[in-house]
Design an enzyme around this catalytic site. Sequence first.
Site, PDB file in Angstrom:
ATOM      1  N   GLU A  93       0.817  -1.197   0.000  1.00  0.00           N
ATOM      2  CA  GLU A  93       0.000   0.000   0.000  1.00  0.00           C
ATOM      3  C   GLU A  93       0.864   1.266   0.000  1.00  0.00           C
ATOM      4  O   GLU A  93       0.557   2.239  -0.674  1.00  0.00           O
ATOM      5  CB  GLU A  93      -0.854  -0.038   1.274  1.00  0.00           C
ATOM      6  N   ASP A  94       1.956   1.244   0.776  1.00  0.00           N
ATOM      7  CA  ASP A  94       2.705   2.484   0.995  1.00  0.00           C
ATOM      8  C   ASP A  94       3.968   2.632   0.154  1.00  0.00           C
ATOM      9  O   ASP A  94       4.583   3.673   0.166  1.00  0.00           O
ATOM     10  CB  ASP A  94       3.137   2.581   2.471  1.00  0.00           C
TER      11      ASP A  94
END
Length: 735
Positions: A93-94
Amino acid sequence: MKNTLVIDLEAEKQEILKRYRALLRACKPTLQKGDKKEIRKAFDMALESHKDMRRKSGEPYIYHPIAVAQIAAEEIGLGTTSIVCALLHDVVEDTEITLEDIEREFGKKTAKIIDGLTKIAGVFDYNSSLQAENFRKMLLTLADDVRVILIKLADRLHNMRTMDFMPRHKQLKIASETIYLYAPLAHRLGLYAIKSELEDLSMKYLEPDTYKFIATKLNEKKAERTLFVKHFVEPINEILAEQGFVASIYGRPKSIHSIWNKMKKKNIPFEEVYDLFAIRIILDSSPENEKADCWKAYSIVTDLYRPNPDRLRDWVSSPKGNGYESLHTTVMGPKGQWVEVQIRTQRMNEIAEKGFAAHWKYKESSNDNGLDQWILKVREMLNNPEANALDFLDDFKMNLFSDEIFIFTPKGALIQLPLGATALDFAFEIHTDVGAKCIGAKVNHKLVPLSYKLQNGDQVEIITSGKQVPKEDWLNIVVTAKAKSKIKSSLKEEKRKIAEGGKETLERKLKSLKITYNTDNLNKLSYFFKLSSTQELFIAVATGKIELKDLKEYLASEKEIENRGTERNEGQQIEALLNKVKGPESDILLIGEDLQKIDYTLAACCNPIPGDDVFGFVTVSEGIKIHRTNCPNAAQLMANYGYRVVKAKWNKQQELTFLTGLHIIGIDDVGLINNITKVISGDFKVNMRSITVDTDNGIFDGSIMIFVNDKEHLDNLIKNLLEVKGVTGVTRFDA
């Protein structure tokens, strides 16, 4: 300056390694050949991809994945695959890393779990139904692999433990979500320790004052409690040892949240909560002797201390649906107070502490497949395409927390239902068709109505009829999600058929009035007749509620009606209101200024007054409502509609008065009412709007609605009322 930073980085590097080693120690019990290498590989990948990121507190971001992995290993007891996933749960996600990269490095299973975790990461999004939709997604992955949820719980627990650096509105939103969804989820998966901690941490942010108050009180009495436990336990220990048992016994304090619940439920002060702790006896027992040993220990305890006959809970013979096994009894201690005693074996204790993760470990020996059944239930609910996501959330939530009762079929098979389930729930539990055609039931051979609430151990036989169809009011009778969703979908089907007929009739009638049959006009018609959808419009036509003369009225007024599309605007209205409220300079709504531009009202469910911790909630039709943060509905609003919540605080303002309610109890005495009203209107110059008083055999019970200026004013008033002779309790009530 540069130098200090380098040293810091060096120190941080050491700290990261220290934490990584602690994680490896925690994984030791489950490590197999080659596992250490996998964990190291995951750790390196996480370290590399998060290297430039920091948390709100300023710490290196990598501390978070390590901590989540540590919780997964130590507190939930998960194995290597889960540790790898926990370390990598934020990378997709990051950072730049993709799922394909993960699958290449760690295999399909890991990639699938991380995909599930990433999907959940977006769960709490801007749009309410979206939030619920995503929650549904997360449960679908749960249906593939429970580890997704277990790692998510570890992630949430670590975030709750380290939430001090977050802005207040974020804290409120995350805490509300936790109490609304994650704590019940932990409960359902049998993770009691984690459930209690999540509840306590949520309370720390949602009700900080009460939390600090109870924590301080518990601390003050710590030494006294330790001594009491020591005296209580000594004789039990001696007899157990004499009879050859190996057991460990300790006192375990109740969680702050559960003490607070007790205080609220029974409306009593802290001093009167008698079971501030429970005594736990854990026996070292072989699988075949477990049951017998628990009952032997029970008889030793009850020989020494007299038990309360109503308070025996036997989850050893029939475990709870989430696998919990234990024997609970409440006995009268040596100093005249009740003490809860929990008796279980080491295996049962591990399952109670670590929930289903421990269950897998014992899977071979245990024939109980509560989790599999539960996942099947969740699947059933998820696969019902009709369900509106928010209804689904509430149904689901209800099924998470309920205690079970055990019901027998006429042939003696055992069926588990939530507490409060009715005969109709039982019918749907057996089969959808049985439920849909159910007209009554026999409970223990006596005829009862559909709405009959079942008791533990009832034997139920369902009576059906081919003519029966599900009714709208059945929704008020049933409590299980399965029954609710089945009734809703058959009602929808029924409605759809009626609406089809209504649609044709309406088309003919509009033609005769020379009104074009198109979406726009249908929307206008629905709006004119105050109906929520075009389907409702068709049904109203089919059932004769709307006739030709009504349509002519519509035609006449059409010239005056402003052109309004129905539901499309809701989102834009809210958006506009939010922008208007937040204004360019600040995103905090100040209450009590000349708010010409914004109409806000104080919510009737919790009657906030200045000084209360509050938030604004944007509604579509009634502008902004101000709620207290500890309002009974707050957790649900913040968890489901986070994007509509506005930070709000009271502005120092002119003397305005606000309505609030006080509940007063005491010992009835001549002149008590007089003394109470004297304090209120004499000393405090407070106006009363209404007062209702009931006295019953010398007990005084009154409710007073009064106007106060702010919270400080109210607190002082309560303090003075408590000093009136005969008054034993004064509490503020909401609505």
